[in-house]
Design an enzyme around this catalytic site. Structure first.
Site, PDB file in Angstrom:
ATOM      1  N   LYS A  28     -61.813   8.585   3.357  1.00 46.53           N
ATOM      2  CA  LYS A  28     -60.921   9.724   3.592  1.00 46.53           C
ATOM      3  C   LYS A  28     -61.719  10.971   3.961  1.00 46.53           C
ATOM      4  CE  LYS A  28     -57.120   9.984   1.171  1.00 46.53           C
ATOM      5  NZ  LYS A  28     -57.585   8.800   0.505  1.00 46.53           N
ATOM      6  N   ARG A  98     -57.443  14.401  -3.945  1.00 47.96           N
ATOM      7  CA  ARG A  98     -57.188  13.007  -3.549  1.00 47.96           C
ATOM      8  C   ARG A  98     -58.445  12.162  -3.683  1.00 47.96           C
ATOM      9  NH1 ARG A  98     -54.971  13.400   2.405  1.00 47.96           N
ATOM     10  NH2 ARG A  98     -54.064  11.378   1.952  1.00 47.96           N
ATOM     11  N   GLY A 107     -53.667   2.829  -3.468  1.00 48.63           N
ATOM     12  CA  GLY A 107     -52.946   3.242  -4.647  1.00 48.63           C
ATOM     13  C   GLY A 107     -53.590   2.886  -5.951  1.00 48.63           C
ATOM     14  N   MET A 109     -56.222   4.290  -7.141  1.00 48.74           N
ATOM     15  CA  MET A 109     -56.748   5.506  -7.765  1.00 48.74           C
ATOM     16  C   MET A 109     -55.740   6.634  -7.574  1.00 48.74           C
ATOM     17  SD  MET A 109     -60.761   5.087  -6.834  1.00 48.74           S
ATOM     18  CE  MET A 109     -60.410   4.887  -5.107  1.00 48.74           C
ATOM     19  N   ARG A 340     -57.352   6.561   9.610  1.00 47.35           N
ATOM     20  CA  ARG A 340     -58.225   5.467   9.188  1.00 47.35           C
ATOM     21  C   ARG A 340     -57.932   4.251  10.032  1.00 47.35           C
ATOM     22  NH1 ARG A 340     -55.385   7.070   4.403  1.00 47.35           N
ATOM     23  NH2 ARG A 340     -53.736   7.647   5.822  1.00 47.35           N
ATOM     24  N   HIS A 456     -45.737   0.519  -0.741  1.00 43.90           N
ATOM     25  CA  HIS A 456     -46.828  -0.095  -1.503  1.00 43.90           C
ATOM     26  C   HIS A 456     -46.806  -1.613  -1.380  1.00 43.90           C
ATOM     27  CE1 HIS A 456     -48.503  -1.855  -5.270  1.00 43.90           C
ATOM     28  NE2 HIS A 456     -49.476  -1.011  -4.999  1.00 43.90           N
ATOM     29  N   ARG A 562     -64.219 -38.754   2.782  1.00 38.34           N
ATOM     30  CA  ARG A 562     -64.421 -39.237   1.408  1.00 38.34           C
ATOM     31  C   ARG A 562     -63.632 -40.532   1.249  1.00 38.34           C
ATOM     32  NH1 ARG A 562     -63.199 -33.056   0.307  1.00 38.34           N
ATOM     33  NH2 ARG A 562     -61.767 -33.699   1.940  1.00 38.34           N
ATOM     34  N   ARG A 618     -68.662 -40.938   4.166  1.00 40.05           N
ATOM     35  CA  ARG A 618     -69.416 -41.068   2.923  1.00 40.05           C
ATOM     36  C   ARG A 618     -68.953 -42.312   2.182  1.00 40.05           C
ATOM     37  NH1 ARG A 618     -68.657 -36.445  -1.452  1.00 40.05           N
ATOM     38  NH2 ARG A 618     -66.756 -37.633  -1.874  1.00 40.05           N
ATOM     39  N   GLU A 763     -77.329 -33.624  -3.072  1.00 35.63           N
ATOM     40  CA  GLU A 763     -76.483 -32.936  -4.052  1.00 35.63           C
ATOM     41  C   GLU A 763     -77.120 -32.871  -5.436  1.00 35.63           C
ATOM     42  OE1 GLU A 763     -72.836 -35.289  -4.315  1.00 35.63           O
ATOM     43  OE2 GLU A 763     -73.950 -36.960  -3.429  1.00 35.63           O
ATOM     44  N   SER A 782     -76.740 -34.012   4.640  1.00 35.25           N
ATOM     45  CA  SER A 782     -75.563 -33.168   4.454  1.00 35.25           C
ATOM     46  C   SER A 782     -75.589 -32.686   3.009  1.00 35.25           C
ATOM     47  CB  SER A 782     -74.267 -33.934   4.738  1.00 35.25           C
ATOM     48  OG  SER A 782     -73.149 -33.085   4.592  1.00 35.25           O
ATOM     49  N   GLY A 784     -74.211 -31.515  -0.231  1.00 33.38           N
ATOM     50  CA  GLY A 784     -72.952 -31.471  -0.965  1.00 33.38           C
ATOM     51  C   GLY A 784     -73.009 -30.298  -1.932  1.00 33.38           C
ATOM     52  N   THR A 785     -72.653 -29.115  -1.450  1.00 37.83           N
ATOM     53  CA  THR A 785     -72.877 -27.901  -2.243  1.00 37.83           C
ATOM     54  C   THR A 785     -71.983 -27.816  -3.465  1.00 37.83           C
ATOM     55  OG1 THR A 785     -71.448 -26.685  -0.703  1.00 37.83           O
ATOM     56  CG2 THR A 785     -73.826 -26.553  -0.351  1.00 37.83           C
ATOM     57  N   ASN A 786     -70.885 -28.557  -3.498  1.00 35.26           N
ATOM     58  CA  ASN A 786     -70.081 -28.568  -4.722  1.00 35.26           C
ATOM     59  C   ASN A 786     -70.884 -29.150  -5.885  1.00 35.26           C
ATOM     60  OD1 ASN A 786     -68.027 -27.649  -3.092  1.00 35.26           O
ATOM     61  ND2 ASN A 786     -66.978 -29.620  -2.971  1.00 35.26           N
ATOM     62  N   ASP A 787     -71.402 -30.359  -5.676  1.00 34.44           N
ATOM     63  CA  ASP A 787     -72.175 -31.008  -6.740  1.00 34.44           C
ATOM     64  C   ASP A 787     -73.539 -30.366  -6.917  1.00 34.44           C
ATOM     65  OD1 ASP A 787     -70.387 -32.734  -7.783  1.00 34.44           O
ATOM     66  OD2 ASP A 787     -71.109 -34.524  -6.756  1.00 34.44           O
ATOM     67  N   CYS A 849     -71.360 -29.901   3.558  1.00 32.73           N
ATOM     68  CA  CYS A 849     -69.985 -30.403   3.590  1.00 32.73           C
ATOM     69  C   CYS A 849     -69.215 -30.061   2.319  1.00 32.73           C
ATOM     70  CB  CYS A 849     -69.960 -31.906   3.829  1.00 32.73           C
ATOM     71  SG  CYS A 849     -70.851 -32.859   2.583  1.00 32.73           S
ATOM     72  N   TYR A 869     -74.840 -27.427  11.232  1.00 36.35           N
ATOM     73  CA  TYR A 869     -73.380 -27.352  11.183  1.00 36.35           C
ATOM     74  C   TYR A 869     -72.901 -27.106   9.761  1.00 36.35           C
ATOM     75  CZ  TYR A 869     -73.355 -32.095   9.231  1.00 36.35           C
ATOM     76  OH  TYR A 869     -73.543 -33.186   8.423  1.00 36.35           O
TER      77      TYR A 869
END
Length: 922
Positions: A28, A98, A107, A109, A340, A456, A562, A618, A763, A782, A784-787, A849, A869
């Protein structure tokens, strides 16, 4: 570290600031400074910096040394420019105070208007304007706003007095005598609630208290909740803008409004907005008067409208983006209070970006950075199926697109509680306020009786991408009885309704929805993204249908199929259990022979959908217990069978029941035999294939037979076999040999050649540490970022919800690591695995993946470290495509607006409509 107490500049006059000072002056403050310096009609003022807010908290909520002195000096400049004096009886200067954070928060603040009024200056204002009624109206507004926001007096007490006095009439109908009565009653309320403390009459004390209140609002629960939901850091702080008041409620030649330079819902190039004559902001918030569309201003005040049109276009050209402008008309004179980057829907964001390139305002690269990936997600939301019959109850204003169904709730706390229990809820309110935010987050959609397109509810819902309808004025809510009536329909708490935020329709019951058709501007933008990005984008898809959807969204192949997901239907699950529970290889082989044609058909469907693109499959990965009956449930069933045996009326039924008991006990024994203390780290993935090679062989046979069948149909196939949960190179080497043997046999039988790849999912931390050795047996990795997240943190992703939200809320971690990739830990393991793998196998193809493949900041990290990828769910593919392009452009330092603020889509939009009014704008 504390700020230095000397030589700090805490306060800037508007003419001293500029847009580039946004981190210091807030959104602002920076924008009003910019408007001032380009010669637009802006009431004079000054901004107290975000650094002052930080220092305020470091000094235990005390002003840093020098800040108040600098504020007093800046106030003198406003007095000189306006010719008015703060606190003067004859010619009083009034102020607005303000909030204005760097990343704005609608809203969340506080803002205070008409500051400086007291029992004396109100008479001076009356004499100065020749309008005593106006002065008294401003005073009663100030007491209620200041009393509630700064002194923490219940607003409901003020509201009751006002409603009782109005007796069903408009605010504008109140007489001077009635306003005096309201003011006296308001003062009594303050005195009573604060145990004898009078409403402050010293204007400078009012100003000190108001500035403190705005600083304090930065750490209020609703603001903290908002920042947590929108990933805004807690240490940014808020600036405070102090500005000379201009009045939209000085008569019918005055007014207040908001205007967008383009339609924020569609992106069409047209001035769009709402206004009210003889009004301040709280009039719009209360929903008592219906705002008029901005085009009606052309009839009521043609000169002002023409000036507003000219200014909106100048601002859009100056900022090279769609602007949201707050304005006040004081006795025929137009004042600009704020501009803005305008909040917009996903469809509007894409349309505006493409059209501004066509208009020569932006380059394609800048346009790509203008569209936030969160807004792209909105485009993928469902819409009402046009072929489905539905019953329309009523309509309102289509404030935020998308369609959703839910059970009606009227209370935000209840919405949050039911949603936490897994219920789909739809929040219905007269109008929303910042205190409803947690319920809005929990709800599938929001429906309000009052409010306009810039209310709002509309502003917040658009920011969250939730369907929202406002101004459904035919609805009559009976809160205590828990139902609403509309056009003869009675809808009780818990009843299902559907809202279409694109049309404004409110429908009975659960109505079928479909995904939207993405074409035109969307496809143009995605084509630009594809031209820029380096990172490939694949899909996680387990069926032919999912693969088809993924291809429609631009997937460049399947990064993860899977195979275990293919077995969860009742018929297939029974065969799978037969295989798992078999006592010997012959029994397993018999069950596998039943599964083989099922798998082959599924693979064939996927190859058909992905003609010409790679398909990574897989092999079976999850713990076997996932396919088996629950042991505790089996115990219950056994107990019930024994009760049935006890009550059996004859020997034949006893005999049948005994056979059931013996079978159940045998099943329980087998389940008990396969139970694991920690199944996610147990008998799964390559361990299963190593122990029972016939499982790997069946899956490989099904896969390559499907590939060969597809080839005979003229389909180009690129099969890739992924061996899961490898922690040592010999596991992969052994499984690879099994797959190669089956592949050569099957392909040889068909008599033609099919190229294929065999790789592994990384993984486990040990797999990362020996990735160079594993890569000797892999064509691709590949991650396996979850595990990998689970095994790196030592956190169960199934149980982490019990404590991770506490960690995020406490600031111990920035985000849930299962949602946003942990760059410092898991990310470094991915980078290490990539580098070690490439060290022994330079041509190794590497991707991820896990679910992180569709999360924008995680995609950016994958680009930065050089992955080939990412793979994600089909509906996140457009997000990943755009995020990958933006990752390239950010590293090239393409000049554009701060996309992080547009992630919140400039959320300071019309704060008065979020419960606090700006300086006369509404």
């Amino acid at each position: 570290m504390l700020y230095e107490k000397r030589d700090n500049k805490w306060v800037y006059l508007f003419e001293e600031g500029k847009t580039e000072m946004k981190p210091l002056l807030g959104g602002k403050g920076a924008n009003v400074a910019e408007m001032t310096n380009i010669g637009l009609p802006v009431p004079p003022g000054f901004t107290i910096t975000t650094e002052a807010c930080d220092a305020y908290y470091q000094y235990s909520r005390q002003f840093p040394e020098g800040m108040w002195t600098q504020s007093r000096r800046a106030l003198e400049s406003i007095e000189a420019e306006t010719g008015k004096t703060f606190g003067d009886r004859q010619n009083p200067l009034l102020l607005s105070v303000r909030s204005g954070a760097v990343v704005s928060m609608p809203g969340m603040m506080d803002t205070i208007l008409n500051l400086g009024l007291n029992d004396e200056t109100v008479e001076g204002l009356a004499d100065l304007t020749g309008n005593r009624r106006f002065a008294l109206d401003a005073y009663r507004r100030f007491i209620s706003m200041f009393g509630h926001i700064v002194m923490n007096v219940s607003s409901e007490n003020f509201d009751r007095v006002l409603e009782r006095t109005k007796a069903g009439r408009q605010d504008t109908d109140l007489t001077e005598e009635q306003l005096e009565e309201v003011i006296t009653a308001y003062k009594r309320i303050v005195f009573s609630e604060l145990h004898g403390k009078e409403f402050p009459q010293d204007p400078y004390e009012q100003l000190r208290m108001a500035i403190s209140a705005v600083f304090d609002s930065w750490m209020r629960k609703r603001a903290q909740d908002y920042r947590r939901v929108n990933n805004i850091p807690d240490d940014l702080g808020t600036a405070v803008t102090v500005q000379a008041m201009v009045f939209g409620n000085m008569g019918w030649n005055s007014g207040t409004g908001v205007a967008f330079t383009r339609n924020p819902s569609t992106g069409q190039k047209e001035i769009y907005g709402e206004y009210l004559l003889n009004a301040q902001g709280e009039d719009v918030v209360a929903g008592i008067r219906t705002p008029k569309t901005i085009n009606e201003l052309a009839r009521e005040m043609p000169l002002v409208f023409a000036q507003l049109q000219d200014i909106t276009q100048k601002l859009e050209q100056h900022y090279r983006d769609m602007q949201d402008i707050e304005f006040t008309i004081e006795q025929g004179k137009l004042w600009l209070l704020q501009t803005r980057t305008g909040k917009r829907t996903g469809a509007a964001a894409v349309h505006i970006a493409v059209k501004m390139v066509e208009e020569g305002m932006l380059t394609k690269e800048e346009a790509l950075l203008r569209v936030d990936t969160g807004l792209i997600d909105q485009l993928l939301h469902p819409m009402i199926d046009p072929d489905t019959e539905s019953t329309l109850m009523t309509s309102g204003l289509p404030a935020s697109p998308g369609a959703a169904s839910g059970q009606v709730v009227f209370n935000p706390d209840e919405a949050e509680r039911l949603a936490a229990d897994g219920e789909q809820v739809l929040l219905v309110r007269h109008e929303t306020s910042p205190d409803d935010f947690h319920g809005m987050v929990a709800a599938e959609a929001i429906l309000t009786v009052r409010g306009g397109m810039t209310s709002h509810a509309a502003v917040v819902a658009r920011g969250m991408g939730k369907p929202c309808i406002v101004g459904a004025g035919e609805i009559n809510i009976h809160l205590e009885q828990g139902y609403f009536m509309v056009n003869g329909y009675e809808v009780k708490r818990g009843d299902w309704i559907t809202v279409d935020g694109s049309t404004g329709d409110v429908l009975i019951g659960q109505v079928a929805t479909i995904q939207p058709d993405l074409s035109g501007d969307f496809q143009t933008l995605m084509a630009w993204a594809d031209d820029v990005r380096v990172l490939g984008v694949r899909a996680n898809a387990d069926t032919g249908h999912d693969a088809s959807v993924a291809r429609e969204f631009g997937a460049e192949g399947i990064g993860l199929t899977r195979t275990e997901h293919m077995f969860f239907s009742d018929e297939r699950l029974a065969i799978m259990r037969e295989m798992i529970l078999a006592d010997d290889k012959a029994g397993r082989q018999a069950a596998l022979e039943k599964l083989l044609p099922i798998q082959r058909a599924d693979f064939l469907d996927i190859f058909r959908a992905m003609d010409g693109l790679p398909v990574t499959v897989r092999l079976l990965d999850p713990p076997l217990h996932e396919f088996l009956p629950d042991y505790e449930q089996l115990q219950v069933e056994l107990y019930e069978l024994k009760l049935k045996l006890k009550d059996a009326p004859n020997f034949r039924e006893m005999d049948d029941t005994l056979r059931e008991i013996y079978a159940k006990e045998e099943l329980m024994a087998q389940v008990e035999r396969l139970r694991e203390v920690n199944p996610m780290l147990g008998y799964r993935g390559s361990r299963l294939g190593t122990t029972f090679p016939e499982i790997t062989e069946m899956q490989a046979q099904a896969l390559f037979e499907a590939a060969c069948e597809a080839h005979t149909e003229g389909i180009t196939v690129h099969p890739e076999v992924m061996i899961p949960l490898v922690s040592m190179e010999r596991e992969l080497a052994g499984q690879r040999k099994l797959v190669e043997n089956i592949a050569e046999r099957v392909i040889g039988t068909y008599g033609f050649e099919i190229a294929y790849k065999i790789g592994t999912m990384i993984e486990l931390p040990r797999a990362v540490l020996i990735a160079d050795k594993i890569a000797e047996h892999a064509d691709f990795f590949s991650f396996g970022t979850n595990d990998l997240t689970q095994t790196t943190f030592g956190i169960s992703r199934d149980d982490s919800a019990r404590f991770l939200p506490t960690y995020v809320k406490a600031g111990m971690i920035a985000s849930d690591p299962f949602q946003v990739l942990d760059r410092d830990g898991v990310g470094m393991l991915v980078k290490m695995g990539l580098e070690k793998g490439k060290s022994t196998s330079p041509d190794l193809k590497v991707g991820i993946c896990g679910e992180h493949g569709g999360e924008p900041s995680s995609v950016e990290f994958c680009h930065e470290i050089g992955l080939d990828y990412v793979s994600c769910s089909p509906y996140r593919i457009p997000i990943a495509r755009l995020a990958a392009a933006q990752a390239v452009l950010r590293r090239q330092d393409v000049p554009t607006v701060d996309i992080s603020t547009e992630t919140q889509v400039e959320t300071d939009v019309i704060p008065e409509l979020a419960g606090v009014a700006p300086n006369g704008t509404h």
